[in-house]
Structure formats: structure tokens, C-alpha cells
Write a protein that holds these residues in place. Structure first.
Motif, short mmCIF file in Angstrom:
data_model
loop_
_atom_site.label_atom_id
_atom_site.label_comp_id
_atom_site.label_asym_id
_atom_site.label_seq_id
_atom_site.Cartn_x
_atom_site.Cartn_y
_atom_site.Cartn_z
N VAL A 80 0.74 -1.11 -0.55
CA VAL A 80 0.12 0.17 0.19
C VAL A 80 0.70 0.81 -0.05
CG1 VAL A 80 -1.20 0.52 1.98
CG2 VAL A 80 -2.00 -0.77 0.84
N LEU A 81 1.76 1.53 0.73
CA LEU A 81 2.66 2.92 0.56
C LEU A 81 3.48 2.75 -0.78
CD1 LEU A 81 4.29 2.22 4.72
CD2 LEU A 81 2.35 3.43 2.94
N SER A 82 3.53 1.81 -1.45
CA SER A 82 4.03 1.79 -2.46
C SER A 82 3.39 2.62 -3.75
CB SER A 82 4.99 1.00 -3.43
OG SER A 82 4.03 -0.20 -3.36
N SER A 83 3.07 4.03 -3.52
CA SER A 83 2.08 4.53 -3.96
C SER A 83 2.11 4.72 -5.75
CB SER A 83 1.52 5.60 -3.44
OG SER A 83 3.18 6.87 -3.37
N LYS A 84 3.55 4.78 -5.99
CA LYS A 84 3.29 4.89 -7.17
C LYS A 84 2.92 3.26 -7.94
CE LYS A 84 7.43 7.59 -6.71
NZ LYS A 84 8.61 7.51 -7.22
N SER A 85 2.51 2.31 -7.16
CA SER A 85 2.58 1.12 -8.42
C SER A 85 0.56 0.96 -8.72
CB SER A 85 2.95 0.20 -7.78
OG SER A 85 2.04 -0.35 -6.55
N TRP A 86 0.51 2.23 -7.51
CA TRP A 86 -1.22 1.56 -8.23
C TRP A 86 -2.22 3.24 -8.16
CZ3 TRP A 86 -4.29 4.19 -3.87
CH2 TRP A 86 -3.67 4.26 -3.15
N VAL A 87 -1.70 4.45 -7.78
CA VAL A 87 -2.28 5.64 -7.71
C VAL A 87 -2.35 6.36 -9.21
CG1 VAL A 87 -1.88 6.47 -5.38
CG2 VAL A 87 0.24 6.90 -7.37
N ARG A 88 -3.47 7.02 -9.47
CA ARG A 88 -3.53 7.31 -10.97
C ARG A 88 -2.32 8.46 -11.61
NH1 ARG A 88 -8.53 5.75 -12.74
NH2 ARG A 88 -9.83 5.45 -11.30
N ARG A 89 -2.65 8.89 -12.06
CA ARG A 89 -2.03 10.12 -12.65
C ARG A 89 -2.37 11.63 -12.37
NH1 ARG A 89 -1.62 9.88 -19.25
NH2 ARG A 89 -3.98 10.18 -19.16
N CYS A 90 -1.31 12.57 -12.24
CA CYS A 90 -2.00 13.67 -11.79
C CYS A 90 -2.47 14.18 -12.57
CB CYS A 90 -0.76 14.70 -11.67
SG CYS A 90 1.25 14.37 -11.28
N ASP A 91 -2.47 14.43 -13.91
CA ASP A 91 -4.16 15.22 -14.36
C ASP A 91 -5.14 14.10 -13.43
OD1 ASP A 91 -3.37 12.90 -15.43
OD2 ASP A 91 -3.08 13.81 -17.32
N ASP A 92 -5.30 13.53 -13.49
CA ASP A 92 -6.71 12.37 -12.96
C ASP A 92 -6.82 12.95 -12.34
OD1 ASP A 92 -8.90 10.59 -13.57
OD2 ASP A 92 -7.51 8.81 -13.65
N PRO A 93 -8.54 13.10 -11.69
CA PRO A 93 -9.27 12.98 -10.53
C PRO A 93 -9.85 11.60 -10.27
CG PRO A 93 -10.28 14.59 -12.08
CD PRO A 93 -9.14 13.83 -12.77
N GLN A 94 -9.92 11.70 -10.70
CA GLN A 94 -10.70 10.24 -10.22
C GLN A 94 -9.97 9.76 -9.25
OE1 GLN A 94 -14.03 9.55 -10.81
NE2 GLN A 94 -13.57 10.99 -12.68
N PRO A 95 -10.86 9.55 -8.03
CA PRO A 95 -9.94 8.73 -6.66
C PRO A 95 -9.90 6.94 -6.94
CG PRO A 95 -12.61 10.19 -6.04
CD PRO A 95 -12.57 9.96 -7.73
N LYS A 96 -8.87 6.68 -6.94
CA LYS A 96 -8.51 5.19 -6.94
C LYS A 96 -8.23 4.81 -5.08
CE LYS A 96 -6.94 2.17 -9.06
NZ LYS A 96 -5.25 2.08 -9.88
N ALA A 97 -8.08 3.29 -5.19
CA ALA A 97 -8.71 3.02 -3.61
C ALA A 97 -7.38 1.02 -4.33
CB ALA A 97 -9.85 2.32 -3.18
#
Length: 412
Positions: A348-365
Motif C-alpha cells: 500500500v505504501l508503494s503508491s507509485k504502483s497503483w495511484v492515478r496520474r496527476c491530471d486524473d482527478p478520479q479517486p483510486k482505492a
């Protein structure tokens, strides 16, 4: 040859005196010889004497002719061949051999004409003739609604699908908590059946729906995670703080200082995490432009408790964390503070593997076996800081265990 000669005495009276001194030779037929190896056919009975002809009587009236049969459609080619086979019956002339075989169908001619007695007397087997293990395997690919429909078809399926192992598999499968080869199954909930837990988890209900909130916008399921110990770590960021105040000071001070806290009295078991979008409560409904993201985590037995239904269990504020600096993301996470949760926390702490790009405002879980996290990218023109609020619901009828957690953050 083969004929016997006998002397017949005395002479007949009709004979003359000169003829009496002459012997007469007569032929006598040889008696019939019985051969034990040959049995002849029985003698035919003598014909009866002719009987007197009966007096001629008037003939009875003839019955009316039957109506002509209705014209039937010509049989199919297969039926024609079957009819030809039925007219031929060739039995074997030698005892012990099978009857002759019809060429086209390769079956005995006796079978072509008459049905077997065993097929006529055989009853249809009951439905429980099918293997229960086969239907148990099929049930692994069905959802709860399909399992309920299948169990309502007959009593056999109702008894089969009442097994708790089937509903346990469906419950853990839909929450992505099926154990691997090295893991073990979660413990069974106390005084609850897996079927009731599945109904409470996947009937579309959520905590805002029970409270009839008019500011609720939408929700979707994140997943499930395990809490093996009563210690739970809450953070308002995708990072674990290096230092936390002692537990005697309470969670409010830890939240205000570090944006994280440790809760020591959480109910162990299976927890379900949901994501909600709610309007800002500080503005009116018609003019509100702010939207809050809420990560709601609850114990799987919460919706089966009477204290939650009657409203005696309420959320209490644990503390607020205000970040006055410009932050690009609004993130929060819940971790299981146990030794086995190390791999889930690292993922979970390795956020680069699952968060969205900076220009995408959609939430991601992102949900793992022992942790869950939520991340949303904030707009730069409306970002004036971030406020995170922590809330918890306790079991007031028992020993005060925490059964639900809410982390609320404003994203617009």
C-alpha cells in the motif's frame, strides 16, 4: 428274405377232401424294430367319419364398413428404415446362437420390433442421483442472488446450498479474501452464519443509507481486509509516522500532531471498506460546491447488530488534522498493526504502483489482505489545504470495541 413262414392248421371247412392234405404257406409281416437312436414322428390320427351337412340358415347382416383411415404424413427416413427392420424377425435355427442382426442399425431384429422389458420397468432415478460434490463445485462460480434462486427450485438444492462452506467461499471470494496455499481461512464470526453475513455485505446497503443522509452522492465497494489483532493504525497520508505520542494521551493529540493514531480496542475479524462521496455539511445543499470523500471501514457483523439499527451506536469524533500547506493529493489508509501485515503495508505504501496520474482527478482505492488505502488527486486552483477528520463507532452494549471507522477529507 426277411419273411417268416408259418403252418396254419387246421384247414378250413370249405376246403375239399383232396385239398386238406396240402399245407398252406402264408406271409406274415415282420414286427417293427425300435431303434433307440431314431425316434419317428407320432402316428397320425384316423380321420373322423363325415358329419351330416347342417341345414342352411340365413346369413347374419354384414356390419357397416369402417370409415376410411385419415391420411397420415409420410414417415421420416429413419422411421421407414425402422419399420422395415420391425417386419423382419429371423431367429437362429441352432440353439445357443444369437438371433440374426439387421444390417442398417446393427441391432438384433428382436430388439428392432419389441422394447426391452428392463427399459419398460425401469423408473426414472431421483434427482439426488447426481453427485453433490459436482453441484458444490458449480456453486463456487455463482453469486449470492444466483445461489438464492437455485436453492428455491427444490428441496434437494435447498439442503445442498444450506451448507456454510458454500456461502463462506462466496463471501471471501467477493471480498477478495480467498486464502492462498500458505494462508489459512479467517476465523468464523461469533453467532453469525456466512449466509447472513453475505446478505448484509452485498445487499447494496451502507451506513449513510441507514442514517438516511440527504447529502450522500454515491458509493462503491473497495474490498475487505483482515484484522487479526485489536490494534489498528489510521493515517491521513500514504506513510507511516516514525513516532506517535503515547496511548495514554489519547488519539486526539496524536491526530493533531502527526495525522495518524493507534486504536487499541478494535474488534478483530473481517472488515469491509467502502468509498463514499458526500456534499460538504458546512454549506447549503443548493449552493454547496465542496465534495467530501469518505473511507468507511466497518466490521462485517455491524449491520446485524441491534444497537446499530435502533441508533444507540453513534460515531464519535477522534480528532481533526489540518494541513495548511498546498498538497497535491488527499490520501488516507488503515493498517492492521500485526506482524503478518508487513507485506500488505509495503504494497500500500508503494503508491507509485497503483495511484492515478496527476491530471486524473478520479479517486483510486487499493485493498490488500491486511490494509486498505484511498487516494485522490486535488486541483491546484482550488487547493487551499486539507482537513482530515477521524470518527469511530463503539459497541456500547459490550466491552466498548470499535466496530466502524470513518476518515473524511475534502477534495473539491
Amino acid at each position: 428274405m426277411g419273411k417268416a413262414i408259418s403252418l396254419l392248421w387246421p384247414p378250413r371247412e370249405s376246403e375239399t377232401e383232396g385239398e386238406r392234405g396240402v399245407m398252406e404257406l402264408r406271409k406274415r409281416p415282420r414286427p417293427r424294430r425300435v431303434d433307440p437312436d431314431f425316434v419317428s414322428s407320432p402316428p397320425q390320427p384316423l380321420p373322423l367319419p363325415p358329419r351330416k351337412r347342417a341345414r342352411r340358415q340365413a346369413a347374419p347382416p354384414a356390419p357397416p364398413p369402417p370409415p376410411p383411415p385419415a391420411r397420415q404424413p409420410p414417415p421420416a427416413p429413419a422411421a421407414r428404415r425402422r419399420a422395415k427392420c420391425a417386419r423382419l424377425i429371423i431367429q437362429s435355427p441352432v440353439a445357443g446362437l444369437q438371433p440374426s442382426v439387421c444390417g442398417p442399425c446393427e441391432a438384433p431384429l428382436r430388439a428392432c420390433r419389441l422394447l426391452r422389458v428392463s427399459s419398460l420397468s425401469r423408473r426414472r432415478p431421483p434427482f439426488d442421483w447426481y453427485e453433490a460434490d459436482m453441484w458444490t463445485e458449480v456453486a463456487k462460480y455463482l453469486f449470492g442472488v444466483e445461489l438464492a434462486r437455485l436453492s428455491s427450485t427444490c428441496r434437494w438444492f435447498r439442503r445442498l446450498l444450506a451448507d456454510e462452506s458454500i456461502w463462506r467461499y462466496a463471501f471471501l471470494r467477493d471480498l477478495s479474501l480467498l486464502p492462498s496455499s500458505a494462508d489459512r481461512y479467517p476465523p468464523r464470526p461469533l453467532h453469525r452464519s456466512w449466509r447472513l453475513l453475505y446478505t448484509a455485505a452485498f445487499n447494496g446497503a451502507h451506513s449513510f443509507w441507514f442514517r438516511r443522509s440527504t447529502r450522500h452522492l454515491g458509493a462503491y465497494r473497495i474490498g475487505g481486509f483482515l484484522l487479526e489483532s485489536p490494534y489498528m493504525l489510521l493515517t491521513a497520508m500514504l506513510a507511516v509516522p516514525r513516532w506517535l505520542p503515547p496511548e495514554e494521551d489519547g488519539p486526539q493529540i496524536a491526530i493533531e500532531m502527526t495525522g495518524a493514531c493507534m486504536l487499541p480496542n478494535a474488534r478483530p475479524g473481517i472488515w469491509i471498506a467502502d468509498f463514499h462521496l458526500v456534499r460538504c455539511p458546512n454549506c447549503t445543499i443548493n449552493k454547496c460546491a465542496g465534495v467530501l470523500q469518505v473511507m468507511d471501514a466497518r466490521h462485517c457483523e455491524l449491520f446485524l447488530e441491534q444497537g446499530f439499527w435502533n441508533g444507540t451506536w453513534e460515531y464519535e469524533d477522534l480528532g481533526d488534522h489540518y494541513n495548511d500547506e498546498e498538497t497535491p493529493t488527499a490520501a488516507c489508509a488503515i493498517f492492521n498493526a500485526s506482524i503478518h501485515a508487513h507485506a500488505s503495508i509495503s504494497s500500500v505504501l508503494s503508491s507509485k504502483s497503483w495511484v492515478r496520474r496527476c491530471d486524473d482527478p478520479q479517486p483510486k482505492a487499493h485493498c490488500r489482505r491486511h490494509a486498505v488505502a484511498l487516494n485522490s488527486n486535488l486541483l491546484s486552483n482550488s487547493n487551499q489545504g486539507l482537513v482530515s477528520r477521524f470518527q469511530a463507532m463503539r459497541d456500547t452494549t459490550g466491552n466498548g470495541q470499535i466496530v466502524s471507522i470513518r476518515i473524511t477529507q475534502q477534495i473539491y
